[in-house]
Design an enzyme around this catalytic site. Sequence first.
Site: not given
Length: 185
Positions: A87-88, A91, A117-118, A137
Amino acid sequence: MARVLMITGDFVEDYENMVPFQALLAMGHDVDAVCPDKKAGDTIATSIHDFEGDQTYTEKRGHNFALNATFAELNVNDYDALYLPGGRAPEYLRLNPKVIEIIQHFATADKPIASICHGPQLLTAAGVLEGKKVSAYPACQPEIKMAGAQYVDLPMDGAITDGKLVTAPAWPAHPAMLKQFVALL
């Protein structure tokens, strides 16, 4: 059974946070979900990412997830394995020096790590991917390659294990990723 540390944060991908957390608990493993600057009982917001035919995933607000452990109080030596959802959240989590230290500890100690994913953005920031075969991802491919790893393009429901590292491209890979991760536990 293993004791697993999960590092998560606001706007983590809902399924990638909830499903492995609940599945590992259901199998009898202990899972501590932590987030920097938060304590047990605090919640994080999640996002739902879906594949609806656009050039990238869509994002919707997900559930609130209650953390069950306090980041500032954790002792990495108490854990057998690490799980990093996507997800985010990765980051900004990768900008936290303590998060990076924790990931490096698990890699150096050769303890199982799973990331989806991320989530591998955290692994690239920690500098622990050199020479590894890694999936994520597809948008993470450039930084995985820059980290000295071999990006493995898998179907969205696939996962890959390289040593004690299990990675996968997105939440449809939960069955494959969890099966491989649990085999390492």
